[in-house]
Write an enzyme that holds these catalytic residues in place. Structure first.
Site, short mmCIF file in Angstrom:
data_model
loop_
_atom_site.label_atom_id
_atom_site.label_comp_id
_atom_site.label_asym_id
_atom_site.label_seq_id
_atom_site.Cartn_x
_atom_site.Cartn_y
_atom_site.Cartn_z
CG ASP A 1 -2.03 0.98 1.15
OD1 ASP A 1 -2.38 1.39 0.04
OD2 ASP A 1 -2.57 1.37 2.21
CD GLU B 1 -0.22 5.40 -4.38
OE1 GLU B 1 0.15 5.63 -3.21
OE2 GLU B 1 -0.88 4.41 -4.69
CG ASP C 1 -8.19 4.22 0.17
OD1 ASP C 1 -8.12 2.97 0.25
OD2 ASP C 1 -7.33 4.97 0.64
#
Ligand SMILES: *[C@@H]1O[C@H](CO)[C@@H](O)[C@H](O)[C@H]1NC(C)=O
Ligand SMILES: *[C@@H]1O[C@H](CO)[C@@H](O)[C@H](O)[C@H]1NC(C)=O
Ligand SMILES: *[C@@H]1O[C@H](CO)[C@@H](O)[C@H](O)[C@H]1NC(C)=O
Ligand SMILES: *[C@@H]1O[C@H](CO)[C@@H](O)[C@H](O)[C@H]1NC(C)=O
Length: 966
Positions: free
Chosen positions: A515, A518, A640
């Site tokens: 997670d 980015e 999300d």
């Protein structure tokens, strides 16, 4: 010129792109896990911690160029190029492009001379490469992607059959086009525009037909068919699923489909039909017609192999491509069907998707906010109490010691509880997958008890990103100030692999969920520089669950369905950011150039780690940030989302887009991540996601619990959909094996499977699982019917209702109203297919030892076919496999078996749909089946054979067999 400083780079970046980041600070909802002072023991509750000032997370206030009325249009000011020194052979051409006038230098410095290289690479692929003629690293920002990072498709031995032709001209300045030779159709042309090639700005414009049908250009929350009036930004961003904006992943690829009148290929000048024309003609066929569609479609694909931030400006008849650097490296895939385009893209450019282990297709339960081993065990036990299958329990960051990777909270997830928990979990054939974040905590050097070995080992190996001055780049994520692995450093991957191997000795996970990749950072720039002695610190914003902070609202319609639980609404703000463009990788490579692949690289590193932990077994990874090619190592979840009906709908186009991107292992946070769900939404969503390859329920801290047993209606809806899913696991697994070996897709858009029906071009409220299962879900509250089309009928196709086995009486091209009360998801079986099934067990392990079954859905001419792939369910390279083929015709089903894998499960049932006019004696390999095992219903035309186990002792697929019912 020298590389830009951080400020220059970042302002260029933000001002070119219609970035989510640039606007998100005022609009985004919280994007991910954090901590809570109210729910679990956290740093904030036992000592006061320094909170990073909110200003640290506020970037420069920049208007994206695309929205800035003052911004100049490069097309108006730049001179373009002139091609010369042409060299041509039968495999392509090369030329030199020189600036055709005075440099415009609009967003950087024009590059005087470029090299053009065109290659007819194979029978289905053309490449066009334009790069600076003088690639001198010291004065160029045209970073060239190393082959080792993102492979470049190479020319193959023959391109004799390539249906694509390259053309070019110099008027008014250099332009190029790609045409389909067989039809003369121009697929791509920059004629009439100028090529702009500056050190940090590369622009070209290609014309497209009106009403174009374009798909891809992700990652994005958008309908499946891209509309023609918005900017598709491609720049990895940590942001909670805003509509139409850039998200976690970067996939600079599109599929384009054009519809023609059938037979169009004989007419060399035939043009694609516009949506408006098709509409006027009522799609050209009468209601109820099954005489064949008068249309056909032709598809091609375009891949722009470029890692830089990119805007693709979609306008009614053109695409403007703007990239912040790199080469123009375009690949055209000739198709000419969607399956062919996708196969060509995957096999030659990005790689075939990873084969997944059988267990990964079971149901996954997760939430942010599971508080200790005891509670986790209770969740797993309660699922069983309610008889809702559960394969894998997941943990969000709650388990970590102060949110540091590769740790366990000493109190709530104490290492002393591990042996008990996992002994029990694994003993029940269930699995565990933890979240792991991209950022690595940097300990407070003044506090010996704050030492963190994972950091120390990485620091000693030199694996973290630096600032341009050589100091460590220090951002901030959940644990406080953090550093970030540099996957281009020579020790980065091996350090990560070793951390995984060591941690597995402590926590026996079955896969990894990576997670914040980015890679996300909650402050602008190296904000921790000089402040590390304050660690651990609190992020510069309140976290969900902290006192006085966020109260989530409920889905649309909640006040009607669940009045007593309704709450007031207000969403918190959260600035979203990433590591800055000036963060410096090994050999001076700047984050500016490689930002979009950080998530792809951590997936690769994690893949290596899992191979070390489980030698010879298929790694299971769910990653957030992906790039073209990540599918060869990992699956992806939709990020999300929110507990809203709209997001349940968007999960379908997002999944279908990831089919095009070669990442079939896809699913979203079922019942919704942000905000409170409700019973009705969750019941519908649990049923819908049961037909997605990756099936997981997950939600945010502070929202109400949403495990499927929390409401009776959701529990029963889940059981019923899961019964179908687990029954069809052999079909799903076979589809995955086909995707893994050929590049076919698992979730399919109706338009791809039925290419002759133009009205399906934008359908994304229904989808197919493989070629043979049609799902028409309810996507809105408070209804008990749903409208859907039955594709293929115009060409003589047919469908059967999954539940009754009856042939659907629907007309071609007509929206049909289908009964769908809560708890019922309409599912249909395609006439002409044979579906392999297995009796569902509670876990996939149990399912795999149950009797096999078949559903034979006969076409209107009484034929059907299908296949089944079987192996041990986990080996990367299984030593033995089974390939079984099914073919039915003339009241006979023939089963052929090849391969040496030993499977001892018997055949339980065979259900044959569409048996008209009675059935005669039923025989298996010539032996008559006892009447007690036969149930034939002439009205429904369903023939059910059960209790066949006696006849298939030793295994259903030991030898070939024939079943007849004439
Ligand atoms: C395109 O989108 C803009 C902004 O959303 C809108 O103002 C404009 O009217 C749209 N143009 C067309 C042709 O739909
Ligand atoms: C081919 O198509 C074009 C455009 O639709 C049309 O004008 C022309 O008459 C067609 N030619 C033939 C031979 O059908
Ligand atoms: C686990 O968490 C639950 C919920 O907070 C709590 O009631 C329970 O006491 C905890 N159990 C242990 C063993 O810590
Ligand atoms: C660093 O710490 C000081 C307090 O010692 C604080 O004033 C400053 O804002 C901090 N800087 C950042 C970027 O967090």
């Amino acid at each position: 010129m020298a590389r830009t400083s951080f400020l220059q780079a970042s302002s260029l970046l933000s001002s070119f792109l219609a970035l989510t980041n640039a606007q998100a600070s005022n609009s985004a909802t919280p994007t991910k896990a954090g901590w809570s002072t109210t729910l679990n023991g956290t740093p904030t509750s036992f000592r006061s911690v320094f909170t990073i000032p909110a200003s640290a997370d506020v970037g420069a206030d920049l208007i994206p160029n695309i929205q800035d009325p003052q911004a100049v249009n490069a097309q108006d000011l730049c001179p373009g190029y002139t091609a010369s020194q042409l060299q041509q052979n039968d495999r392509g051409l090369s030329a030199v492009l020189t600036l055709a006038g005075k440099a415009c230098n609009v967003y950087g410095n024009d590059i005087e001379a470029l090299n053009l290289k065109v290659e007819y690479q194979s029978n289905d692929r053309l490449s066009i490469n334009i790069r600076p003629a003088n690639l001198d690293a010291s004065n160029s920002s045209q970073w060239i992607i190393p082959e080792s990072l993102i492979p470049r498709p190479a020319a193959e031995s023959s391109a004799a059959d390539l249906d694509l032709a390259f053309a070019w001209g110099n008027e008014p300045s250099f332009w190029f086009s790609v045409t389909r030779k067989s039809s003369g159709d121009v697929l791509f042309t920059t004629e009439g525009s100028h090529l702009v090639y500056e050190n940090q700005f590369v622009e070209f414009v290609n014309s497209l037909p009106e009403d174009y049908n374009l798909y891809g250009l992700g990652e994005r929350i958008h309908g499946l068919k891209l509309n023609n009036n918005f900017t598709a930004t491609i720049y990895a961003a940590d942001v909670g699923d805003p509509i139409d904006r850039n998200l976690y992943g970067s996939h600079p690829f599109y599929l384009e489909t054009r519809y023609f009148e059938a037979g169009g290929h004989s007419n060399k000048t035939k043009r694609a039909l516009k949506a408006s024309e098709l509409h006027q003609r009522s799609f050209g066929y009468e209601k109820g017609s099954s005489s064949g569609s008068p249309y056909k479609s032709v598809s091609h694909g375009v891949y722009y192999r470029n890692l830089h931030g990119m805007d693709v400006v979609l306008q009614p008849t053109s695409l403007t491509w703007r990239s912040l650097g790199g080469e123009i490296d375009l690949f055209f895939f000739a198709g000419e069907t969607q399956p062919e385009v996708t196969k060509q893209y995957q096999t030659s450019a990005i790689g075939l998707p990873a084969m997944q282990s059988y267990w990964t297709f079971g149901f996954h339960q997760c939430r942010w906010g599971y508080r200790n081993w005891t509670e986790l065990r209770e969740i797993v036990e309660t699922m069983r109490t309610f008889n809702i299958p559960m394969e894998t329990i997941w943990l969000d960051i709650d388990y970590m010691d102060q949110y540091r990777d590769f740790t366990l909270d000493p109190v709530t997830f104490s290492p002393s509880g591990v042996a008990d928990f996992f002994g029990w979990l694994h003993g029940n054939n269930q699995h565990f997958v933890p979240i792991v974040d991209g950022a690595i905590y940097i300990p407070n050097p003044q506090n010996a008890s704050d030492a963190y070995d994972t950091y120390n080992r990485g620091n000693e190996s030199g694996v973290f990103l630096k600032n341009p001055d050589g100091s460590q780049y220090i951002g901030a994520v959940w644990p406080g100030y953090t550093v970030f692995p540099d996957w281009l450093s020579s020790n980065g991957v091996s350090w990560w692999v070793k951390e995984m191997v060591e941690w597995y000795k402590e926590v026996p996970f079955s896969g990894f969920w990576v997670d914040m990749t980015e890679v996300s950072s909650f402050c602008v720039g190296s904000c921790g520089t000089g402040n590390v002695t304050l660690n651990p610190v609190h992020p510069p914003f309140s976290l969900p669950g902290e006192v006085g902070n966020i109260v989530f609202d409920y889905p649309e319609g909640f006040n009607i369905t669940n009045v007593t639980e309704a709450a007031s609404a207000s969403a918190g703000d959260l600035a979203v950011h990433a590591v800055s463009p000036n963060a410096t990788h090994a050999n001076g490579v700047q984050e500016y150039d490689v930002h979009n692949v950080w998530g792809h690289q951590i997936i690769n590193a994690t893949y290596q780690g899992l191979l070390s932990v489980f030698p010879g077994k298929r790694p299971f990874i769910i990653g957030r940030s992906t790039f073209a090619g990540s599918g060869k190592w990992a699956g992806h979840w939709g990020g999300d989302n929110a507990s809203k009906w709209a997001y349940m709908f968007f999960s379908i186009p997002q999944a279908l887009s990831f089919s095009l991107f070669g990442i079939p292992m896809f699913g979203v946070d079922t019942c919704g991540f942000n905000g409170n769900t409700d019973a009705e939404l969750c019941a519908r969503w649990m049923q819908l996601s049961a037909f997605f390859p990756f099936y997981r329920n997950h939600n945010v801290l502070s929202a109400i619990p949403q495990e499927p047993y929390r409401w009776e209606s959701v529990a029963s809806a889940s059981r019923s959909a899961m019964h179908i899913r687990y029954t069809l696991l052999p079909y799903m697994y076979t589809l995955f094996h086909q995707a893994h070996t050929t590049g076919s897709t698992v979730m399919r858009a109706l338009a791809w499977e039925f290419p002759n029906e133009p009205q399906l071009a934008a359908v994304d409220t229904q989808f197919l699982l493989g070629p043979n299962i049609l799902v028409t879900p309810v996507l809105e509250p408070q209804v008990d019917t749903v409208n859907g089309v039955f594709p293929g009928i115009v060409d003589g196709g047919s469908w059967y209702d999954w539940y009754t086995g009856e042939r659907v009486n629907a007309e071609a091209g007509v929206n049909t109203t289908i009964s769908a009360p809560l708890g019922h998801i309409p599912v249909f079986v395609r006439g002409g297919s044979v579906l392999p099934t297995q009796e569902p067990g509670y876990t996939t392990t149990e399912s795999r030892s149950n009797p096999w079954g078949l559903i034979v859905a006969l076409s209107d001419v009484g034929e059907a076919s299908g296949s089944l792939y079987v192996d041990d369910g986990e080996s990367l390279e299984p030593s033995e496999t089974l390939d079984i083929s099914f073919a039915a015709m003339k009241s006979q089903l023939k089963v052929e078996v090849t391969g040496g894998y030993k499977d001892n499960n018997t055949l339980g049932n065979v259900t044959i749909l569409g048996v008209k006019g009675g059935c005669g004696q039923v025989q298996l390999n010539g032996a008559t089946i006892d009447a007690s095992k036969i149930d034939y219903n002439e009205t429904s035309t369903v023939l059910k054979l059960s209790g066949l186990d006696d006849l298939t002792k030793g295994g259903a697929w030991q030898v070939a067999w024939t079943l007849s019912w004439a």
